[in-house]
Structure formats: structure tokens, C-alpha cells
Scaffold this motif. Structure first.
Motif, short mmCIF file in Angstrom:
data_model
loop_
_atom_site.label_atom_id
_atom_site.label_comp_id
_atom_site.label_asym_id
_atom_site.label_seq_id
_atom_site.Cartn_x
_atom_site.Cartn_y
_atom_site.Cartn_z
N LYS A 112 -6.30 -0.35 11.78
CA LYS A 112 -7.59 0.00 12.39
C LYS A 112 -8.70 0.01 11.34
O LYS A 112 -9.80 -0.50 11.57
CB LYS A 112 -7.47 1.37 13.07
N ILE A 113 -8.41 0.59 10.17
CA ILE A 113 -9.40 0.61 9.09
C ILE A 113 -9.65 -0.80 8.56
O ILE A 113 -10.78 -1.19 8.28
CB ILE A 113 -8.92 1.54 7.95
N PHE A 114 -8.58 -1.58 8.45
CA PHE A 114 -8.68 -2.95 7.93
C PHE A 114 -9.62 -3.79 8.80
O PHE A 114 -10.39 -4.61 8.29
CB PHE A 114 -7.28 -3.59 7.90
N LYS A 115 -9.58 -3.58 10.11
CA LYS A 115 -10.37 -4.38 11.04
C LYS A 115 -11.74 -3.78 11.33
O LYS A 115 -12.50 -4.36 12.11
CB LYS A 115 -9.60 -4.54 12.35
N TYR B 160 0.83 -1.21 0.00
CA TYR B 160 0.00 0.00 0.00
C TYR B 160 0.86 1.26 0.00
O TYR B 160 0.62 2.21 -0.76
CB TYR B 160 -0.91 -0.03 1.23
N LYS B 161 1.91 1.24 0.81
CA LYS B 161 2.73 2.44 0.98
C LYS B 161 3.67 2.67 -0.20
O LYS B 161 3.88 3.82 -0.62
CB LYS B 161 3.54 2.31 2.28
N VAL C 116 -1.30 6.62 5.13
CA VAL C 116 -1.55 6.71 6.57
C VAL C 116 -0.55 5.81 7.29
O VAL C 116 0.17 5.03 6.67
CB VAL C 116 -3.00 6.28 6.90
N SER C 117 -0.53 5.91 8.60
CA SER C 117 0.39 5.09 9.38
C SER C 117 -0.10 3.65 9.43
O SER C 117 -1.26 3.35 9.11
CB SER C 117 0.50 5.64 10.81
N LEU C 118 0.80 2.75 9.83
CA LEU C 118 0.44 1.34 9.95
C LEU C 118 -0.68 1.14 10.97
O LEU C 118 -1.57 0.32 10.77
CB LEU C 118 1.67 0.51 10.36
N TYR C 119 -0.66 1.91 12.05
CA TYR C 119 -1.69 1.82 13.09
C TYR C 119 -3.07 2.15 12.50
O TYR C 119 -4.04 1.42 12.72
CB TYR C 119 -1.36 2.76 14.24
#
Length: 234
Positions: free
Chosen positions: A28-31, A8-9, A21-24
Motif C-alpha cells: 500500500k505504501i509502495f503504491k 526489507y523484512k 510492517v505486513s506485506l499488505y
């Protein structure tokens, strides 16, 4: 997840001129989806009957057999779950295991053209997964020390090495007649019951997918990415 975020990055965002966006935030969006997103892990040994049904253009003639097959599968999985819970929550006198023979491991394992087409040395791996302890045992031997029939002795070896308090063992394996569902496995279980005083019962049950396959998948995944140093003389 880390590999997905890297794509993605490094690929998705630069192609679209987007600030990643950051990995965090990504996780969060993925889940956050409903139903949640997840990574599919294909089974090591897939069911031939299910594959035939899924690939068929006209499923009408196959529907009845497929429904009966899935009903038997559900019943057997419920039975296995019941046996596992009874073993884990019990007093330690019952054990539930799954056992399976891995596909032949050839040595050396390499993509080098000089060796790729040469005759390989065969190695066998017989796996037992103890659901009570959640541990796996791998019995390995090469073709000089025995053929596939040797796996019947490992059933007996495992049964004789159990703790003193274990009186009942329930085993699950696939329906391969050459490896698991035959008179030799039955005789090994019978011999153990007769010669091991503490062992009273050995149940042999058969399924089409086994948890022991996850061990084989881990071995082959690690083997796939292993780098070997080979001499030019080969």
C-alpha cells in the motif's frame, strides 16, 4: 514485490532494529507515491543510437540526429498502435503481427567448467506474436535442419495457416537486413498473396523494438534458472 518485501523484512529491518510492517501495508505504501513507483523492465534489444546519445558527454553534435530519430520512433509506434486497434476492433479480416529471431540458443546450457568451453549445438527460435489473439508462436529448429534463412519459410507457413476470413496481414519487424528486411521476406509475402486466394494484402513495416522480444526474455529467464543433471563422464 514479494522478493522486495523479503529483503526489507530480513535485511533492512534487522539492521536498523525496526519491526517490519505486513506485506499488505508495504504494498500500500509502495503504491501510494506520486508519481507511482514501478519496476523497470529493460528492453531485450536496445537501440544503438539511443545508447550512444545517452552515454555521450557532449550531446550537442548528436542532438539533431537524436531528435529526428525519436520523432520517427514516435511516428512508427503511433502507426503500430493504430493498426493494432483497427485489427482488434474490426471484423476479424485484419491481423497485426510482430516477428523476430531470438539470439542463438546453445545446447547444452550449463555453467559446468567441463562443458562451458566445449563446442555447443546451436538451436534457433523464430517468434511470431499475433496481436489480434495475443498469442505467441515459436518455430524452432537446430543447425542440422537449417540455418537462419529458414525463418523466411515460417513467415509463409503462418500466412497460409490463417483463418478463412483474414484478408489483410500487417507485420512489424526490426530493420536487420539479414533476417527481416530483405528480398526473401518480401518474396515470401508476395508468394503467399498469389497462392492463398483469401489473402489480399501483406504489409511489411519495420521498427527498432518489438513486442516479440518479451517472449525471448521469458525464455531466457526460465532457461537461466533451469537446473541440469549432467553425468560425470562428460
Amino acid at each position: 514485490m514479494a522478493r522486495l518485501y523479503k529483503l526489507y523484512k530480513e535485511e533492512f529491518c534487522p539492521e536498523r532494529n525496526i519491526n517490519p510492517v505486513s506485506l499488505y501495508v508495504y504494498e500500500k505504501i509502495f503504491k501510494s507515491y506520486d508519481p507511482p513507483l514501478a519496476f523497470y523492465k529493460p528492453k531485450k534489444d536496445q537501440c544503438a543510437k539511443c545508447n550512444v546519445y545517452k552515454c555521450a558527454e557532449d550531446k550537442t553534435s548528436l542532438q539533431r540526429d537524436y531528435d529526428e530519430h525519436k520523432a520517427r520512433e514516435k511516428e512508427s509506434l503511433e502507426m503500430k498502435a493504430y493498426d493494432k486497434n483497427e485489427s482488434i476492433e474490426g471484423d476479424g479480416t485484419k491481423r497485426v503481427i510482430t516477428f523476430h529471431l531470438q539470439a542463438i540458443l546453445s545446447v547444452p546450457h550449463t555453467a559446468v567448467s567441463k562443458i562451458l568451453y566445449l563446442q555447443k549445438f546451436f538451436t534457433y527460435n523464430f517468434t511470431i506474436l499475433d496481436n489480434y489473439q495475443n498469442t505467441g508462436l515459436c518455430y524452432m529448429w537446430d543447425e542440422n535442419n537449417g540455418k537462419k534463412a529458414a525463418l523466411n519459410w515460417f513467415n509463409f507457413i503462418y500466412l497460409t495457416d490463417l483463418p478463412e476470413n483474414v484478408k489483410t496481414v500487417t507485420s512489424f519487424s526490426d530493420t536487420c537486413s539479414g533476417q527481416n528486411r530483405n528480398k526473401y521476406v518480401t518474396l515470401a509475402a508476395l508468394y503467399a498473396v498469389i497462392n492463398v486466394p483469401r489473402l489480399k494484402t501483406v504489409n511489411l513495416k519495420y521498427l527498432e523494438y518489438l513486442e516479440a522480444d518479451c517472449i525471448h526474455a521469458s525464455i531466457e529467464r526460465a532457461r537461466k534458472h533451469k537446473k541440469y543433471l549432467l553425468q560425470e563422464t562428460l
